[in-house]
Design a protein around this motif. Structure first.
Motif, PDB file in Angstrom:
ATOM      1  N   GLN A   6       6.636   7.393  49.689  1.00  0.00           N
ATOM      2  CA  GLN A   6       6.604   8.354  48.604  1.00  0.00           C
ATOM      3  C   GLN A   6       7.539   9.225  48.592  1.00  0.00           C
ATOM      4  O   GLN A   6       7.494   9.621  47.828  1.00  0.00           O
ATOM      5  N   ARG A   7       8.060   9.269  49.878  1.00  0.00           N
ATOM      6  CA  ARG A   7       9.218  10.719  50.373  1.00  0.00           C
ATOM      7  C   ARG A   7      10.188   9.953  49.110  1.00  0.00           C
ATOM      8  O   ARG A   7      11.073  11.353  48.438  1.00  0.00           O
ATOM      9  N   GLU A   8      10.987   9.283  48.887  1.00  0.00           N
ATOM     10  CA  GLU A   8      11.921   8.241  48.195  1.00  0.00           C
ATOM     11  C   GLU A   8      11.156   8.145  46.458  1.00  0.00           C
ATOM     12  O   GLU A   8      11.968   9.294  46.037  1.00  0.00           O
ATOM     13  N   GLY A   9       9.987   8.337  46.192  1.00  0.00           N
ATOM     14  CA  GLY A   9       9.382   8.378  44.920  1.00  0.00           C
ATOM     15  C   GLY A   9       9.676  10.227  44.138  1.00  0.00           C
ATOM     16  O   GLY A   9       9.494  10.295  43.231  1.00  0.00           O
ATOM     17  N   CYS A  23      12.120  14.186  41.342  1.00  0.00           N
ATOM     18  CA  CYS A  23      12.410  15.689  41.304  1.00  0.00           C
ATOM     19  C   CYS A  23      13.682  15.708  40.961  1.00  0.00           C
ATOM     20  O   CYS A  23      15.050  16.276  41.286  1.00  0.00           O
ATOM     21  N   LYS A  24      14.803  13.912  40.438  1.00  0.00           N
ATOM     22  CA  LYS A  24      15.477  14.100  40.232  1.00  0.00           C
ATOM     23  C   LYS A  24      16.669  14.870  41.475  1.00  0.00           C
ATOM     24  O   LYS A  24      17.287  15.455  41.407  1.00  0.00           O
ATOM     25  N   VAL A  25      16.611  14.771  43.035  1.00  0.00           N
ATOM     26  CA  VAL A  25      16.914  15.140  44.135  1.00  0.00           C
ATOM     27  C   VAL A  25      17.597  13.612  45.024  1.00  0.00           C
ATOM     28  O   VAL A  25      16.991  12.757  44.831  1.00  0.00           O
ATOM     29  N   PRO A  26      18.487  13.984  45.761  1.00  0.00           N
ATOM     30  CA  PRO A  26      18.507  12.793  46.811  1.00  0.00           C
ATOM     31  C   PRO A  26      17.124  12.926  47.653  1.00  0.00           C
ATOM     32  O   PRO A  26      16.982  13.831  48.036  1.00  0.00           O
ATOM     33  N   VAL A  27      16.974  11.694  48.460  1.00  0.00           N
ATOM     34  CA  VAL A  27      15.984  11.820  49.044  1.00  0.00           C
ATOM     35  C   VAL A  27      16.459  12.796  50.339  1.00  0.00           C
ATOM     36  O   VAL A  27      14.918  13.206  50.976  1.00  0.00           O
ATOM     37  N   PHE A  47       5.002  17.752  50.606  1.00  0.00           N
ATOM     38  CA  PHE A  47       6.248  17.918  50.275  1.00  0.00           C
ATOM     39  C   PHE A  47       7.127  19.045  50.324  1.00  0.00           C
ATOM     40  O   PHE A  47       6.575  20.097  49.764  1.00  0.00           O
ATOM     41  N   GLU A  48       8.065  19.172  51.056  1.00  0.00           N
ATOM     42  CA  GLU A  48       8.933  20.248  50.398  1.00  0.00           C
ATOM     43  C   GLU A  48      10.597  19.856  50.162  1.00  0.00           C
ATOM     44  O   GLU A  48      10.976  18.947  50.271  1.00  0.00           O
ATOM     45  N   VAL A  49      10.871  20.125  48.717  1.00  0.00           N
ATOM     46  CA  VAL A  49      11.628  20.150  47.633  1.00  0.00           C
ATOM     47  C   VAL A  49      12.863  20.967  47.962  1.00  0.00           C
ATOM     48  O   VAL A  49      12.471  22.100  47.383  1.00  0.00           O
ATOM     49  N   LYS A  50      14.251  20.564  47.564  1.00  0.00           N
ATOM     50  CA  LYS A  50      14.787  21.112  47.783  1.00  0.00           C
ATOM     51  C   LYS A  50      15.741  21.156  46.703  1.00  0.00           C
ATOM     52  O   LYS A  50      15.852  19.581  46.236  1.00  0.00           O
ATOM     53  N   ASP A  51      16.989  22.440  45.830  1.00  0.00           N
ATOM     54  CA  ASP A  51      17.515  22.566  44.947  1.00  0.00           C
ATOM     55  C   ASP A  51      17.574  21.297  43.959  1.00  0.00           C
ATOM     56  O   ASP A  51      17.773  20.455  43.308  1.00  0.00           O
ATOM     57  N   SER A  52      16.210  21.383  43.700  1.00  0.00           N
ATOM     58  CA  SER A  52      15.189  20.135  42.034  1.00  0.00           C
ATOM     59  C   SER A  52      15.231  21.456  40.593  1.00  0.00           C
ATOM     60  O   SER A  52      14.883  22.387  40.901  1.00  0.00           O
ATOM     61  N   ALA A  53      15.936  20.718  39.770  1.00  0.00           N
ATOM     62  CA  ALA A  53      15.420  21.891  38.722  1.00  0.00           C
ATOM     63  C   ALA A  53      14.199  21.470  38.595  1.00  0.00           C
ATOM     64  O   ALA A  53      13.932  23.102  37.329  1.00  0.00           O
ATOM     65  N   VAL A  54      13.289  20.811  38.950  1.00  0.00           N
ATOM     66  CA  VAL A  54      11.701  20.703  38.704  1.00  0.00           C
ATOM     67  C   VAL A  54      11.294  22.055  39.175  1.00  0.00           C
ATOM     68  O   VAL A  54      10.719  23.267  38.416  1.00  0.00           O
TER      69      VAL A  54
END
Length: 88
Positions: free
Chosen positions: A58-61, A66-70, A11-18
């Motif tokens: 898995q994407r939703e999880g 990461c506390k971001v929208p899917v 996954f690539e995750v954007k805008d997460s505080a993580v």
């Protein structure tokens, strides 16, 4: 016949505080390592619908973790993941 099967999703995750908050980009993976699956009997990895559902969940999880929208989580290839991480 039995097989050991490992399934990874990247996954690539954007805008997460993580990963640093707004405008940040981070990379993650999720995997299952299923041992001793009777592939001929189960055939679960042949079923496109099951794999699509697994990846969707898995994407939703990952979005929840990461506390971001899917929409901020994108499934990527292993090659893209490796290019953007320090994986040896």
């Amino acid at each position: 016949m039995e097989y050991n099967i490992k399934l990874e999703v990247y996954f690539e995750v954007k805008d997460s505080a993580v990963y640093g908050g707004l405008s940040s980009v981070g990379y993650a993976s999720a995997e299952i390592d299923s041992c001793k699956i009777d592939y001929g009997k189960e055939g679960i990895f042949n079923k496109k619908e099951l794999m699509e559902e697994y990846i969707k969940r898995q994407r939703e999880g990952m979005a929840e973790l990461c506390k971001v929208p899917v929409e901020c989580v994108r499934v990527i290839s292993k090659e893209e993941y490796d290019c953007n991480t320090d994986v040896d």
